[in-house]
Scaffold this active site. Structure first.
Site, PDB file in Angstrom:
ATOM      1  CG  ASP A   1      30.308  28.880  18.180  1.00 29.03           C
ATOM      2  OD1 ASP A   1      30.004  28.020  18.705  1.00 29.03           O
ATOM      3  OD2 ASP A   1      31.090  29.635  18.070  1.00 29.03           O
TER       4      ASP A   1
ATOM      5  CG  HIS B   1      30.913  27.580  22.418  1.00 26.43           C
ATOM      6  ND1 HIS B   1      30.828  28.578  21.253  1.00 26.43           N
ATOM      7  CD2 HIS B   1      31.280  28.146  23.233  1.00 26.43           C
ATOM      8  CE1 HIS B   1      31.301  29.698  21.839  1.00 26.43           C
ATOM      9  NE2 HIS B   1      31.656  29.335  23.058  1.00 26.43           N
TER      10      HIS B   1
ATOM     11  CD  GLU C   1      30.985  32.593  25.225  1.00 25.48           C
ATOM     12  OE1 GLU C   1      31.939  31.494  24.748  1.00 25.48           O
ATOM     13  OE2 GLU C   1      31.255  32.781  26.326  1.00 25.48           O
TER      14      GLU C   1
ATOM     15  CD  GLU D   1      35.035  29.398  29.095  1.00 22.75           C
ATOM     16  OE1 GLU D   1      36.435  28.975  29.234  1.00 22.75           O
ATOM     17  OE2 GLU D   1      34.692  29.560  28.113  1.00 22.75           O
TER      18      GLU D   1
ATOM     19  CG  ASN E   1      29.025  32.589  30.143  1.00 19.07           C
ATOM     20  OD1 ASN E   1      27.922  32.306  29.578  1.00 19.07           O
ATOM     21  ND2 ASN E   1      30.250  32.623  29.250  1.00 19.07           N
TER      22      ASN E   1
END
Ligand code: G3I
Length: 300
Positions: free
Chosen positions: A235, A204, A233, A127, A167
């Site tokens: 969702d 996400h 990750e 990030e 990432n």
């Protein structure tokens, strides 16, 4: 195949989840996790605040608990994460300049030595970009724009056997500034021989029923630079079945998309638990999104 991991394995891929150490005594949780997934990420336990609580004093008990749980079941493990502006131990938050630069290098060396030869990949840097594609302001960025490549060079030397990933989130839409910023960095690294093997797209997703624009183009474009890509990750707001099926299909369409990880097991385990974003409900029942993912994996 009748589980996510086995279905992904049919095309040489993995299907993973994030595991929280605090849940490992919950048998509903461990039964699902051990049955469905074949790649494990520690949700918090391998982050800098967990692994180096005091400078030069490393703590691997929480990370090892998850590592051991996974490997005893034959599951592989992704390391998450070594250099990040967030979840730094307090002592690191207050550092800057050459002291912080050295602390980052020492942290990478210390953690990677412990897990040397044991992990499938490390999220070396997490990030580091703003939404517009510029570098995120942080104490790490303040040490100099080369901090990311120093992290990757340090990581390669520390464990030449593990895949090294960058990432980030909101890098799924090809037309987005942040996607382009990360893409340009990876292209620069590959052209100059900075060691990097993979890009993790956190995935996400919030709202809607369609995928971010040109998600497949993004995956293909990163892969064309000579790196693997993975959804790390996942969702999705209210577990939209069309988005879950679409993101799975997008990965299956790209040979270098090596696997998908969802960020938790049941909705109740999620950092976004109010949005019911995962594949199992709070009771551990398979949701409609589970079936849409399984079908997409089996069709690949
Ligand atoms: O363990 C303490 C507990 O002792 C304390 O009582 C409690 C009170 O707040 O906090 C607990 O720590 C929390 C930890 O999760 C474990 O549950 C932290 O406050 C909380 O900040 C932490 O959140 C994690 C978050 O990263 C922090 O940035 C989430 O679990 C984790 O899912 C999330 O994961 C990140 C990825 O690493 C990077 N990408 C985004 C993703 C979602 O934010």
């Amino acid at each position: 195949a009748s589980t996510l991991g086995a279905a992904a394995a049919q095309s040489g891929r993995y299907f993973g989840t994030a595991i929280a150490g605090s849940r490992l005594n919950d048998s509903t949780y461990t039964t699902i996790a051990g049955r469905e997934f074949n790649m494990i990420t520690a949700e918090n336990e391998m982050k800098p605040d967990a692994t180096e609580p005091n400078r030069g004093q490393f703590s691997f008990s929480a990370g090892d608990q998850i590592y051991n749980w996974a490997t005893q079941r034959g599951l592989k493990v992704r390391g998450h994460t070594l250099a990040w502006h967030s979840q730094q131990p307090g002592w690191m938050q207050s550092l800057s300049g050459s002291t912080l630069r050295q602390a980052m290098i020492d942290h990478i060396n210390g953690v990677m030595a412990h897990y040397k030869g044991k992990l499938a990949a490390w999220d070396v840097v997490n990030e580091a970009f703003n939404e517009d594609g510029s570098r995120r302001n942080s104490n790490l960025q303040g040490t100099g724009n080369d901090w990311i490549e120093v992290a990757f060079r340090t990581a390669r030397a520390a464990d030449p056997s593990v895949k090294l990933c960058y990432n980030d989130y909101n890098i799924e839409n090809w037309s987005y500034g942040k996607t382009q910023g990360v893409y340009n960095m990876i292209r620069d690294f590959k052209s100059r021989g900075v060691p990097i093997d993979c890009v993790g797209l956190q995935t996400h997703f919030t709202g809607g029923s369609s995928l971010p624009g040109n998600f497949s183009t993004t995956l293909q474009s990163f892969a064309a630079l000579g790196v693997d890509v993975a959804l790390t990750e996942v969702d999705v707001t209210n577990a939209s079945t069309s988005q879950y099926a679409g993101l799975t299909q997008a990965c299956m369409n790209v040979p270098r998309c090596i696997g998908i990880t969802v960020w938790g097991v049941r909705d109740s385990d999620s950092w976004r638990s109010g949005e019911s974003p995962l594949l199992f409900d709070g009771s551990g029942n398979k949701k409609a999104a589970y079936t849409s993912v399984l079908n997409a994996l089996n069709a690949a």
